[in-house]
Enzyme design. Structure first.
Site, PDB file in Angstrom:
ATOM      1  N   HIS A 192     -16.492 -10.944  -3.859  1.00  0.00           N
ATOM      2  CA  HIS A 192     -17.694 -11.455  -3.200  1.00  0.00           C
ATOM      3  C   HIS A 192     -17.504 -11.530  -1.701  1.00  0.00           C
ATOM      4  O   HIS A 192     -18.404 -11.239  -0.923  1.00  0.00           O
ATOM      5  CB  HIS A 192     -18.031 -12.843  -3.733  1.00  0.00           C
ATOM      6  CG  HIS A 192     -18.932 -12.786  -4.898  1.00  0.00           C
ATOM      7  ND1 HIS A 192     -20.184 -12.239  -4.806  1.00  0.00           N
ATOM      8  CD2 HIS A 192     -18.781 -13.153  -6.174  1.00  0.00           C
ATOM      9  CE1 HIS A 192     -20.764 -12.301  -5.978  1.00  0.00           C
ATOM     10  NE2 HIS A 192     -19.919 -12.839  -6.841  1.00  0.00           N
ATOM     11  N   ASN A 441       1.891   7.375   3.895  1.00  0.00           N
ATOM     12  CA  ASN A 441       2.472   6.072   3.533  1.00  0.00           C
ATOM     13  C   ASN A 441       3.831   6.283   2.875  1.00  0.00           C
ATOM     14  O   ASN A 441       4.842   5.692   3.261  1.00  0.00           O
ATOM     15  CB  ASN A 441       1.560   5.306   2.567  1.00  0.00           C
ATOM     16  CG  ASN A 441       0.125   5.239   3.062  1.00  0.00           C
ATOM     17  OD1 ASN A 441      -0.107   5.333   4.253  1.00  0.00           O
ATOM     18  ND2 ASN A 441      -0.816   5.096   2.150  1.00  0.00           N
ATOM     19  N   ASP A 442       3.853   7.142   1.866  1.00  0.00           N
ATOM     20  CA  ASP A 442       5.130   7.404   1.195  1.00  0.00           C
ATOM     21  C   ASP A 442       6.009   8.332   2.021  1.00  0.00           C
ATOM     22  O   ASP A 442       7.237   8.188   2.013  1.00  0.00           O
ATOM     23  CB  ASP A 442       4.882   7.998  -0.201  1.00  0.00           C
ATOM     24  CG  ASP A 442       4.624   6.894  -1.214  1.00  0.00           C
ATOM     25  OD1 ASP A 442       5.373   5.901  -1.206  1.00  0.00           O
ATOM     26  OD2 ASP A 442       3.656   7.009  -1.986  1.00  0.00           O
ATOM     27  N   ARG A 452       8.107   0.707   1.939  1.00  0.00           N
ATOM     28  CA  ARG A 452       6.813   0.519   2.600  1.00  0.00           C
ATOM     29  C   ARG A 452       6.251  -0.885   2.395  1.00  0.00           C
ATOM     30  O   ARG A 452       5.329  -1.294   3.072  1.00  0.00           O
ATOM     31  CB  ARG A 452       5.804   1.580   2.115  1.00  0.00           C
ATOM     32  CG  ARG A 452       5.477   1.484   0.651  1.00  0.00           C
ATOM     33  CD  ARG A 452       4.700   2.697   0.170  1.00  0.00           C
ATOM     34  NE  ARG A 452       3.266   2.487   0.191  1.00  0.00           N
ATOM     35  CZ  ARG A 452       2.375   3.308  -0.357  1.00  0.00           C
ATOM     36  NH1 ARG A 452       2.777   4.430  -0.936  1.00  0.00           N
ATOM     37  NH2 ARG A 452       1.104   3.052  -0.333  1.00  0.00           N
ATOM     38  N   CYS A 489      -4.140  12.033   3.896  1.00  0.00           N
ATOM     39  CA  CYS A 489      -4.905  10.994   3.201  1.00  0.00           C
ATOM     40  C   CYS A 489      -4.193   9.652   3.217  1.00  0.00           C
ATOM     41  O   CYS A 489      -4.654   8.697   2.610  1.00  0.00           O
ATOM     42  CB  CYS A 489      -5.210  11.418   1.768  1.00  0.00           C
ATOM     43  SG  CYS A 489      -3.737  11.601   0.760  1.00  0.00           S
TER      44      CYS A 489
HETATM   45  C1  PEP Z   1       0.434   7.921   0.573  1.00  0.00           C
HETATM   46  O1  PEP Z   1       1.547   7.754   0.086  1.00  0.00           O
HETATM   47  O2  PEP Z   1       0.236   8.073   1.803  1.00  0.00           O
HETATM   48  C2  PEP Z   1      -0.746   7.934  -0.286  1.00  0.00           C
HETATM   49  C3  PEP Z   1      -1.927   8.284   0.186  1.00  0.00           C
HETATM   50  O3  PEP Z   1      -0.573   7.523  -1.567  1.00  0.00           O
HETATM   51  P1  PEP Z   1      -0.476   5.965  -1.989  1.00  0.00           P
HETATM   52  O4  PEP Z   1      -0.733   5.147  -0.751  1.00  0.00           O
HETATM   53  O5  PEP Z   1      -1.494   5.770  -3.042  1.00  0.00           O
HETATM   54  O6  PEP Z   1       0.914   5.884  -2.473  1.00  0.00           O
HETATM   55 MG    MG Z   2       1.785   7.815  -2.042  1.00  0.00          MG
END
Ligand code: PEP
Ligand code: MG
Length: 557
Positions: A192, A441-442, A452, A489
């Site tokens: 919400h 990210n990974d 991370r 992404c």
């Molecule tokens: C990433 O690792 O950058 C990614 C987009 O996958 P997730 O964040 O879902 O691990």
């Molecule tokens: Mg990832």
């Protein structure tokens, strides 16, 4: 989420929901009634039942009164909470307990616990209603004790409301000229809090780690695009951040896509989504499609594998929301920080380096095959044939096997580049697949050997680390040579300045959370391709993340 230190300023991180930057003092909701110390059974259960009903009626009436004084979805939320307060199921459960000798307060707590347990087990949208019921409990208990109703105080100056999670009745009554930012330590993007924050246009970050330690009165800088809350920042730097974000907001509001640099070099600006609702919300932005549909997020609360039909319906919602547009579906990225009950993963000492992502298909190929069957069925049903990519690919052989399985379902295969090995051998992987999507990210986690999730190591997992960007450059170069698209992404694509650098490195599309789409698209529209390339070269020549940021700023302004 996490915390990172920037000299003396602690920067708390969460999930961005509504963009915008504000600098103001913190307010916190009124105190909730403490635990019940009165264990004595009431002398007269029927008088206790009367007292209970009177408290419920008072709470419901007050909520309806506030609903009458507002309009639109806020009024609907208040009326819905009033209706839930008088819901027969929980009232009946409480009354039964009172008749058996409980005090009204104990009965309220026990009956609400019974229903919140049930809602939590049901998961999904039902689990998000848990906060609503707990809010009703606190209001009724406060009334029973003769205390003022818990809730949001009316601030004297524009303030940033920080809370555990906000009750719908609290968020619905917010005045956006006084509550200029919202941060919660719990809650998800469909809570919400998030819905109302979006409606009111209040910058909002949810699931902020470490927020509980931030006291009322403390000055904070909230950034709803980056998903951060900086505690006690330098006042003049904070004021400057607000001003420059305002200017950017004005430009963002006018940006309607499609994605391109100032001199017309096209760059797909796509959305990251977690389900059909998020895809429908993303469709309201200028996003040209979906660059990452994290399918595992649809099933995190499931102990048993969803059937092919159920999966097909879930995926179909996203394909339908973006009918006629590009959609990239990622197969289940189970494991590590996203364990799936039905994926049959072993207990591991080091799950981030263990059986996660595509590696699950080694022992359980049926799981992948059924998911691909469901994606193909959703494609047939909606007429929108998605691209499909695998997470955690480390070798060209894995890419080849995955691509062949995807092609068997008449779908377009690609892979994520999250493991340094995949970036280094991107040319060999591209012999088998049609596209790459870089998960920064990974990729940052594995390049820098830094978890991370670790707050202490956040400066290492910063996507501005030149080593990470060198691997992005390697993958983008391989894509350019093969004439195949390479997108980003990960969260790096949601940082407007870094997005320009990524384009300069040769990335062909950027996929980010809906809240970031406008600012990324608008920033890119102000940079020429040659500038992006110059910034990319400058960044690759740097020794550290901060230096890289400054180098990019020097070129891109
Ligand atoms: C990433 O690792 O950058 C990614 C987009 O996958 P997730 O964040 O879902 O691990
Ligand atoms: Mg990832």
């Amino acid at each position: 989420m996490s915390t990172s230190g920037d000299d003396h300023v602690s920067v708390l991180r969460g999930v961005p929901v509504v963009g915008g930057v504000r600098y103001a003092p913190v307010i916190r909701p009124g105190r909730l009634p403490g635990p019940d110390d009165e264990n004595a059974p009431p002398a007269d259960p029927s008088a206790e039942a009367e007292r209970f009903r009177a408290a419920v009626t008072a709470v419901a009436d007050r909520l309806r009164g506030r609903a009458a004084r507002t309009s639109g979805p806020a009024a609907e939320v208040l009326s819905a909470t009033a209706t839930l307060a008088e819901d027969r199921a929980w009232l009946g459960a409480a009354e039964k307990r009172i008749a058996a000798g409980s005090s009204a307060e104990q009965a309220v707590r026990a009956a609400v616990a019974q229903f919140t347990d049930l809602f939590t087990k049901m998961g999904g949208l039902m689990a998000e209603r848990v906060t609503d019921l707990q809010d009703i409990r606190d209001r009724v208990v406060a009334d029973l004790r003769g205390m003022p109703e818990p809730g949001v105080p009316l601030p004297d100056v524009p303030s940033i409301l920080c809370a555990d999670d906000l009750a719908p009745a609290d968020t619905a009554g917010l005045d956006p000229s006084l509550v200029v930012g919202l941060a919660t330590s719990k809650g998800g993007p469909t809570s919400h809090t998030a819905i109302i924050a979006r409606q009111l246009g209040i910058p909002c970050v949810v699931a902020v780690g470490g927020l509980d330690a931030v006291a009322a009165g403390e000055m904070v800088l909230i950034d709803g695009t980056a998903g951060t809350v900086a505690v006690a920042p330098d006042p003049s730097a904070a004021a400057e951040a607000v001003t420059s974000a305002r200017r950017a907001d004005e430009r963002t509001a006018h940006w309607s896509g499609p994605g391109a640099t100032a001199d017309g070099h096209p760059v797909g600006i796509l959305a990251n989504v977690a389900d059909g609702a998020a895809a429908r919300a993303a469709r309201q932005t200028p996003a040209e499609g979906v660059g990452l549909f994290r399918t595992e997020l649809c099933f995190l609360d499931r102990e048993t594998e969803p059937t092919v039909d159920e999966q097909a319906r879930t995926y179909g919602e996203v394909l339908e929301a973006f009918a006629g547009h590009k959609v990239v579906i990622r197969t289940l990225d189970a494991g590590s920080d996203k364990p799936l009950g039905f994926a049959g993963q072993p207990e591991e000492a080091n799950p981030a380096l263990g059986v996660r992502g595509i590696r699950i298909a080694r022992d359980n190929p049926g799981l992948l095959d059924r998911q691909l069957t469901a994606i193909a069925a959703a494609a047939d049903a909606t007429g929108n044939r998605p691209w499909v990519m695998a997470p955690m690919i480390a070798t060209a052989d894995e890419a080849r096997e995955f691509a062949s399985a995807v092609r068997d379902h008449r779908l377009t295969p690609g892979v994520m580049v999250e493991v340094p090995a995949a970036a280094l051998l991107a040319d060999r992987i591209l012999e088998h697949v049609e596209f790459l999507s870089i998960g920064t990210n990974d990729l940052a986690q594995y390049t820098m050997a830094a978890d991370r999730m670790s707050a202490e190591l956040a400066t290492l997992t910063d996507p501005w680390q030149p080593a990470v960007l060198a691997l992005v450059a390697a993958a983008a170069r391989a894509g350019g040579a093969a004439g195949k698209p390479v997108g980003v992404c990960g969260e790096a694509a949601a940082d407007p300045l870094l997005a320009c650098v990524l384009v300069g490195l040769g990335v062909t599309s950027l996929s980010a959370a809906s809240a970031a789409i406008g600012s990324v698209g608008a920033r890119l529209a102000r940079a020429r391709l040659a500038q992006c390339r110059e910034a990319a070269d400058a960044v690759l020549a740097c020794a550290g993340a901060e230096e890289a940021r400054s180098a990019a700023r020097a070129v891109l302004g």
